[in-house]
Design a protein around this motif. Structure first.
Motif, mmCIF file in Angstrom:
data_model
loop_
_atom_site.group_PDB
_atom_site.id
_atom_site.type_symbol
_atom_site.label_atom_id
_atom_site.label_comp_id
_atom_site.label_asym_id
_atom_site.label_seq_id
_atom_site.Cartn_x
_atom_site.Cartn_y
_atom_site.Cartn_z
ATOM 1 N N THR A 57 0.811 -1.212 0.000
ATOM 2 C CA THR A 57 0.000 0.000 0.000
ATOM 3 C C THR A 57 0.846 1.264 0.000
ATOM 4 N N ILE A 58 0.269 2.322 -0.521
ATOM 5 C CA ILE A 58 0.833 3.661 -0.394
ATOM 6 C C ILE A 58 -0.298 4.613 -0.058
ATOM 7 N N TYR A 59 0.040 5.698 0.647
ATOM 8 C CA TYR A 59 -0.956 6.669 1.078
ATOM 9 C C TYR A 59 -0.472 8.090 0.817
ATOM 10 N N GLY A 60 -1.439 8.959 0.552
ATOM 11 C CA GLY A 60 -1.114 10.363 0.500
ATOM 12 C C GLY A 60 -0.768 10.862 1.900
ATOM 13 N N ASP A 61 0.094 11.857 1.973
ATOM 14 C CA ASP A 61 0.573 12.324 3.279
ATOM 15 C C ASP A 61 -0.565 12.787 4.183
ATOM 16 N N SER A 62 -1.583 13.387 3.604
ATOM 17 C CA SER A 62 -2.643 13.981 4.417
ATOM 18 C C SER A 62 -3.560 12.944 5.066
ATOM 19 N N VAL A 63 -3.482 11.704 4.632
ATOM 20 C CA VAL A 63 -4.397 10.685 5.178
ATOM 21 C C VAL A 63 -3.673 9.589 5.936
ATOM 22 N N LYS A 64 -2.355 9.622 5.940
ATOM 23 C CA LYS A 64 -1.596 8.580 6.640
ATOM 24 C C LYS A 64 -2.004 8.514 8.110
ATOM 25 N N GLY A 65 -2.225 7.298 8.569
ATOM 26 C CA GLY A 65 -2.618 7.101 9.957
ATOM 27 C C GLY A 65 -4.111 7.219 10.209
ATOM 28 N N ARG A 66 -4.849 7.708 9.214
ATOM 29 C CA ARG A 66 -6.309 7.867 9.388
ATOM 30 C C ARG A 66 -7.100 6.978 8.427
ATOM 31 N N PHE A 67 -6.582 6.797 7.233
ATOM 32 C CA PHE A 67 -7.278 6.002 6.215
ATOM 33 C C PHE A 67 -6.556 4.671 6.019
ATOM 34 N N THR A 68 -7.341 3.646 5.678
ATOM 35 C CA THR A 68 -6.776 2.335 5.383
ATOM 36 C C THR A 68 -7.411 1.790 4.119
ATOM 37 N N ILE A 69 -6.571 1.407 3.183
ATOM 38 C CA ILE A 69 -7.052 0.783 1.959
ATOM 39 C C ILE A 69 -6.868 -0.725 2.069
ATOM 40 N N SER A 70 -7.846 -1.453 1.528
ATOM 41 C CA SER A 70 -7.758 -2.913 1.512
ATOM 42 C C SER A 70 -8.475 -3.412 0.270
ATOM 43 N N ARG A 71 -8.257 -4.666 -0.042
ATOM 44 C CA ARG A 71 -8.908 -5.228 -1.215
ATOM 45 C C ARG A 71 -9.255 -6.684 -0.971
ATOM 46 N N ASP A 72 -10.289 -7.131 -1.667
ATOM 47 C CA ASP A 72 -10.706 -8.525 -1.674
ATOM 48 C C ASP A 72 -10.583 -8.986 -3.121
ATOM 49 N N ASN A 73 -9.511 -9.689 -3.415
ATOM 50 C CA ASN A 73 -9.260 -10.080 -4.804
ATOM 51 C C ASN A 73 -10.323 -11.037 -5.335
ATOM 52 N N ALA A 74 -10.859 -11.871 -4.486
ATOM 53 C CA ALA A 74 -11.890 -12.819 -4.922
ATOM 54 C C ALA A 74 -13.160 -12.093 -5.365
ATOM 55 N N ARG A 75 -13.402 -10.935 -4.774
ATOM 56 C CA ARG A 75 -14.600 -10.156 -5.098
ATOM 57 C C ARG A 75 -14.296 -8.950 -5.974
ATOM 58 N N ASN A 76 -13.032 -8.795 -6.390
ATOM 59 C CA ASN A 76 -12.639 -7.635 -7.196
ATOM 60 C C ASN A 76 -13.141 -6.337 -6.569
ATOM 61 N N THR A 77 -12.937 -6.230 -5.289
ATOM 62 C CA THR A 77 -13.441 -5.083 -4.548
ATOM 63 C C THR A 77 -12.310 -4.424 -3.775
ATOM 64 N N VAL A 78 -12.321 -3.109 -3.791
ATOM 65 C CA VAL A 78 -11.356 -2.343 -2.994
ATOM 66 C C VAL A 78 -12.130 -1.455 -2.028
ATOM 67 N N TYR A 79 -11.585 -1.312 -0.847
ATOM 68 C CA TYR A 79 -12.241 -0.550 0.215
ATOM 69 C C TYR A 79 -11.342 0.602 0.671
ATOM 70 N N LEU A 80 -11.980 1.621 1.194
ATOM 71 C CA LEU A 80 -11.236 2.698 1.836
ATOM 72 C C LEU A 80 -11.923 2.999 3.159
ATOM 73 N N GLN A 81 -11.278 2.613 4.236
ATOM 74 C CA GLN A 81 -11.785 2.924 5.559
ATOM 75 C C GLN A 81 -11.227 4.277 5.976
ATOM 76 N N MET A 82 -12.114 5.212 6.240
ATOM 77 C CA MET A 82 -11.710 6.576 6.574
ATOM 78 C C MET A 82 -12.110 6.871 8.012
ATOM 79 N N ASN A 83 -11.142 7.122 8.850
ATOM 80 C CA ASN A 83 -11.375 7.448 10.255
ATOM 81 C C ASN A 83 -10.892 8.859 10.559
ATOM 82 N N SER A 84 -11.339 9.374 11.677
ATOM 83 C CA SER A 84 -10.936 10.722 12.111
ATOM 84 C C SER A 84 -11.081 11.731 10.985
ATOM 85 N N LEU A 85 -12.213 11.711 10.357
ATOM 86 C CA LEU A 85 -12.429 12.560 9.193
ATOM 87 C C LEU A 85 -12.400 14.034 9.567
ATOM 88 N N LYS A 86 -11.885 14.826 8.621
ATOM 89 C CA LYS A 86 -11.765 16.267 8.797
ATOM 90 C C LYS A 86 -12.532 16.975 7.691
#
Length: 119
Positions: A57-86
């Protein structure tokens, strides 16, 4: 034909959380980069996060530590969990998939989903 369909956008209060999902359908390369970008009016589309088929994974500087990207290859799905939103996270969020051969091969974009963070 490759299609990307995002979901999960909406209105959230500052400090809250939101999860975006993007389902990719159609014929895509098994080795690819899936990512999320965001854009506000009058500004360029910026990378938020990206993930390889192997899970790197790689992240933009402004979201590091707050956002998490993940993927489910079997479902061809990518997720973005966004916490501590501003409020500055307010933007249209776009899903993107790039084959490993990009830019020799086209990449693909979703239609975008609006995320609005109220203060």
């Amino acid at each position: 034909q490759v299609q990307l369909v995002e979901s999960g956008g909406g209105l959230v209060q500052a400090g809250g959380s939101r999860r975006l999902s993007c389902v990719v359908s159609g014929s895509i390369f098994s080795r690819n980069f899936m990512g999320w970008y965001r854009q506000t009016p009058g500004k360029q589309r910026d990378l938020v996060a990206a993930i390889t088929s192997g899970g790197n994974t790689i992240y933009g500087d402004s979201v590091k530590g707050r956002f998490t990207i993940s993927r489910d290859n079997a479902r061809n799905t990518v997720y973005l969990q966004m916490n501590s939103l501003k409020p500055e996270d307010t933007a249209v969020y776009y899903c993107n998939v790039k084959p490993i051969t990009w830019p020799r091969e086209n990449d693909y974009w979703g239609q975008g989903t609006q995320v609005t963070v109220s203060s």
